[in-house]
Design a protein around this motif. Structure first.
Motif, short mmCIF file in Angstrom:
data_model
loop_
_atom_site.label_atom_id
_atom_site.label_comp_id
_atom_site.label_asym_id
_atom_site.label_seq_id
_atom_site.Cartn_x
_atom_site.Cartn_y
_atom_site.Cartn_z
N LEU A 205 48.49 3.62 69.61
CA LEU A 205 49.23 3.68 68.36
C LEU A 205 48.37 3.23 67.19
O LEU A 205 48.45 3.78 66.09
N PHE A 206 47.52 2.23 67.41
CA PHE A 206 46.66 1.73 66.34
C PHE A 206 45.69 2.81 65.87
O PHE A 206 45.40 2.93 64.69
N ASN A 207 45.21 3.60 66.81
CA ASN A 207 44.24 4.64 66.46
C ASN A 207 44.84 5.73 65.59
O ASN A 207 44.11 6.50 64.97
N ARG A 214 50.04 11.61 69.92
CA ARG A 214 50.11 12.74 70.85
C ARG A 214 50.59 12.24 72.21
O ARG A 214 50.05 11.28 72.76
N LEU A 215 51.57 12.92 72.75
CA LEU A 215 52.14 12.50 74.03
C LEU A 215 51.10 12.60 75.14
O LEU A 215 51.03 11.74 76.02
N ARG A 241 54.14 15.45 69.50
CA ARG A 241 53.81 14.17 68.86
C ARG A 241 55.07 13.31 68.84
O ARG A 241 56.15 13.77 68.46
N LEU A 242 54.91 12.05 69.26
CA LEU A 242 56.02 11.11 69.33
C LEU A 242 55.96 10.13 68.18
O LEU A 242 54.87 9.70 67.77
N LEU A 346 60.65 12.82 68.67
CA LEU A 346 59.59 13.72 68.22
C LEU A 346 59.35 13.63 66.73
O LEU A 346 60.29 13.55 65.93
N ASP A 347 58.08 13.67 66.36
CA ASP A 347 57.68 13.71 64.96
C ASP A 347 57.53 15.16 64.56
O ASP A 347 56.55 15.82 64.89
#
Length: 348
Positions: A205-207, A214-215, A241-242, A346-347
């Motif tokens: 998540l930080f990246n 990406r799932l 993408r989540l 989902l995003d």
């Protein structure tokens, strides 16, 4: 002026409001500025000037004749309504006969929180357009500063939210692991593993700056330790993408399933394998995100005598996303399906 960047208005989007009521001064000034590419609007009278005055103006150009008590009062009222970051540029055109220092002092008293620019008449068109361009650049920098301040405030709230979430997650992991551990050694091993999984999730998540993730990347980060030289865990599905919060819940659910499989299920046997797949299914109530976990080739499975931490966590995570998790302990291996509204995870 540069093009619009990150919501900062361009010069064309910042109107130059002109109030020069003597003769044809307003029309002349407007023509000069329009020819130079500025969005200039001229007030025909005081009532029209009042209508044009607004906090999002680029700057004001006011002639000596326009500096009446009424117009100054209107300007002062508008300036008082500015945001804290705003200092509206005001170009004032004065006759040479006036004592500039005295006039400037008086105008600063009447128009606080403005960036006052005084010009002596007659003003060459090139000098005026240069001053307007400089003032608009300064105005855009104010908008950029306002955006930066708002972004920093957003980050501060986001950091506070994230830290609270992390602490809550660690606390939940600690409490539930303690209740399901037979002794300190088991607790230490289980708790350390779950903290490591949580760390892996936050690294992913930080990246992506805590936006969406990406799932496939998330699944790979969680399941990589459980794959030996022979691929034991096969993950398939569209590259969705989540959102970050649901991503954490799904990732930790996958970790619990993989850990259980390594201890008791398919991954505890050299012949065992796990299939992970996800999809988006359409339905009358809207799209659903569906995640399937299927074990095969491992030891025979039977339902546990009590509900463990992993099962409770997976069901709780699905419920928090307005969905449900179904776990079936079939002889061939554990079968799990998590179904939640796509809008929750989902995003898009």
């Amino acid at each position: 002026m540069p093009a619009d960047i990150d919501g900062i208005p361009t010069a064309a989007e910042l109107p130059v409001v002109i109030h020069a009521p003597y003769g044809g001064d307003s029309a002349t000034l407007r023509q000069v500025l329009t020819d130079a590419g500025f969005a200039a609007v001229a007030a025909g009278d005081l009532s029209e000037f009042q209508a044009l005055l607004r906090a999002d103006a680029g700057l004001l150009v006011v002639s000596q004749e326009g500096l009446t008590e009424k117009s100054l009062s209107l300007i002062a009222e508008m300036l008082a309504q500015q945001d804290d970051w705003s200092e509206l540029p005001i170009i004032v055109l004065l006759d040479q006969a006036l004592h500039l220092n005295k006039a400037a002092g008086r105008l600063l008293e009447l128009m606080p929180r403005s960036k006052l620019i005084i010009k002596q008449r007659p003003v060459h068109p090139a000098e005026l357009t240069t001053s307007v361009d400089t003032a608009l650049r300064a105005r855009r920098r104010q908008y950029a500063l306002a955006r930066y301040i708002a972004h920093q405030e957003e980050l501060r709230h986001e950091l506070n939210h994230r830290v609270k979430n992390i602490l809550a997650s660690v606390n939940a992991l600690f409490s539930l692991t303690r209740r399901n551990s037979a002794d300190l050694a088991e607790f230490s091993q289980e708790f350390a593993g779950r903290l490591n999984a949580l760390s892996n999730v936050h690294s992913v998540l930080f990246n992506v700056d805590y936006g969406s993730v990406r799932l496939t990347e998330l699944v790979e980060a969680i399941l990589r330790p459980f794959n030996t030289e022979d691929v034991r865990v096969v993950a398939t599905g569209p590259d969705q993408r989540l959102l970050s919060d649901p991503a954490q819940k799904i990732a930790l659910s996958l970790y619990e399933l993989a850990t259980n499989a390594a201890k008791y299920g398919a991954l505890s046997s050299s012949e065992g394998a796990v299939g992970v797949k996800w999809s988006v299914e359409s339905g009358t109530g809207g799209d659903s995100f569906v995640l399937d976990w299927s074990e095969s080739g491992g030891p025979s499975v039977k339902p546990p005598s009590r509900t463990g931490y992993g099962t409770r966590f997976i069901r709780s995570a699905a419920h928090s996303l307005d969905g449900e998790a179904n776990l079936e302990f079939t002889p061939a291996g554990l079968q799990v399906q998590v179904r939640v509204p796509a809008r929750s995870v989902l995003d898009r």
